[in-house]
Design an enzyme around this catalytic site. Structure first.
Site, PDB file in Angstrom:
ATOM      1  N   CYS A  42       0.814  -1.226   0.000  1.00  0.00           N
ATOM      2  CA  CYS A  42       0.000   0.000   0.000  1.00  0.00           C
ATOM      3  C   CYS A  42       0.846   1.274   0.000  1.00  0.00           C
ATOM      4  CB  CYS A  42      -0.994   0.001   1.157  1.00  0.00           C
ATOM      5  SG  CYS A  42      -0.269  -0.202   2.794  1.00  0.00           S
ATOM      6  N   ASP A 247      -7.422   5.610  -1.806  1.00  0.00           N
ATOM      7  CA  ASP A 247      -7.105   4.382  -1.070  1.00  0.00           C
ATOM      8  C   ASP A 247      -6.643   3.304  -2.041  1.00  0.00           C
ATOM      9  OD1 ASP A 247      -6.980   2.197   0.573  1.00  0.00           O
ATOM     10  OD2 ASP A 247      -8.971   2.453   1.439  1.00  0.00           O
ATOM     11  N   HIS A 249      -6.236   0.183  -1.444  1.00  0.00           N
ATOM     12  CA  HIS A 249      -6.613  -1.147  -0.979  1.00  0.00           C
ATOM     13  C   HIS A 249      -7.768  -1.745  -1.783  1.00  0.00           C
ATOM     14  CE1 HIS A 249      -4.422   0.649   2.425  1.00  0.00           C
ATOM     15  NE2 HIS A 249      -4.015  -0.583   2.642  1.00  0.00           N
TER      16      HIS A 249
END
EC number: 3.4.22.-
Length: 374
Positions: A42, A247, A249
């Site tokens: 990440c 993000d 993810h």
């Protein structure tokens, strides 16, 4: 890898911001090893996003926007190709992970903002197309003299078309091998300035919040990489007391160039709004990014930082100085191998003052510099 375009309302000012949104990939191509960066990549993806924003500013300009169905200029595909997940792309996950080994990070190990900044700086030296000057400001201090020395030397900048001719499907890094190259001299290398910071011990000190907000409002801003404990995000602005972020993810298949060598970009762009989180939830270990395309941009940024130090209730996150303070470590130590560092440390132990400076420098690396909240 995805891109996202949005309008942010920052301190009642409508500010348009565009950045590539790069996510986890479930399939790597071009070699053996991990088949996904899910669970460990990440911060690497956030590093790609903040650097992709720098390349967008460098090659497309801050006013560029992606419009669905509209034919894009060549350099748009150049930027995408620079981040495609192949080993020969300048800023691919492969390159970042492999370069991180030299920084003491095993492939599959979690990075912090400081490490990913150092890795991107090294990778940028191979990106002759962009010809960026990348400066990492350590010890919470930005030294103007160092940056001017880095950016003001003459350099060669190569231009390139994005997609090769139909008969060729070979891409090299961010642009095709046979792309036309035109050298030119400039007195200023476009600057990417990354400032690793720690704004508290286990949580962000609220005294820095106003300063952080003002950084997002600067026209040179590239955003911030950081996140919540054990979960990295790319922050691109704020609304009230909430940060706006992209993000990484989300896991999706890797994208392959088509037969003509161009990247299909449909999956690079998402239509859903970006995420929000309270500023108070931000992990104190971050890296702030800025892009100065010209010397005038840098001078303007310096003036804004100086004025920011006068804003009531805004505690400076870093210091801006003209020359390097005498107590600083030599910046060349950043490029030493682990073996060189050991020899240097052994030599420094024979001089107590040198040893103290070295210990202070190496204590700023990720293992001690980025203690995540429990």
């Amino acid at each position: 890898m995805q891109a996202y375009s949005t309008f942010l309302f920052i301190s009642h000012l409508a500010v348009s911001f565009h950045s590539l949104h790069i996510c986890f990939l479930s399939l790597f191509t071009g070699g053996t090893g991990p088949t996904s960066d899910t669970g460990w990549g990440c911060m690497l993806r956030c590093g790609q996003m903040i650097f992709a924003q720098a390349l967008v500013c460098r090659h497309l300009g801050r006013d560029w926007r992606w419009i669905k169905g509209k034919r894009q200029m060549d350099n748009y595909f150049n930027v995408l190709n620079a981040f495609i997940d192949k080993k020969d792309s300048y800023y691919s996950i492969h390159q970042i992970a492999q370069m991180g080994v030299g920084e003491g990070k095993s492939i599959g190990q979690w990075y912090g903002p400081n490490t990913v900044a150092q890795v991107l700086k090294k990778l940028a030296t191979f990106d002759t197309w962009s010809s960026l000057a990348v400066h990492i400001a350590m010890d919470n201090t930005v030294v103007m003299e160092e940056i001017r020395r880095l950016c003001q030397s003459n350099f060669t900048c190569a231009g390139a078309a994005a997609c090769p001719a139909v008969e060729s499907d070979v891409l090299y890094n961010g642009y095709p091998e046979e792309a036309g190259v035109r050298d030119r001299l400039s007195l200023w290398k476009p600057l990417v300035l990354l400032i690793p910071l720690r704004l508290g011990l286990t949580e962000i000190n609220e005294a820095y919040i106003e300063t952080l907000k003002h950084c997002f409002m600067m026209p040179q801003s590239l955003g911030v990489i950081g996140g919540k404990p054990n979960s990295a995000h790319y922050f691109i602005g704020y609304v009230g007391e909430e940060l706006i972020y992209l993000d990484p993810h989300t896991t999706q298949p890797a994208v392959e160039p088509n037969d003509s060598g161009c990247l299909p970009d449909e999956s690079f762009h998402c239509q859903h709004p970006p995420c929000r989180m309270s500023i108070a939830e931000l992990d104190p270990s971050i890296a702030v990014g800025f892009f100065c395309n010209t010397e005038e941009d840098f001078n303007d940024w310096c003036q804004q930082i100086k004025k920011l130090s006068l804003v009531r209730g805004a505690l400076p996150m870093f210091e801006l100085v003209e020359r390097q303070p005498s107590h600083f470590s030599n910046p060349d130590v950043l490029n030493l191998t682990p073996g060189d560092k050991e020899l240097l440390a052994a030599s420094a132990r024979r001089n107590s003052s040198d040893a103290d400076r070295l210990e202070r420098f190496f204590d700023s690396e990720d293992e001690d510099f980025e203690i995540l909240s429990l």
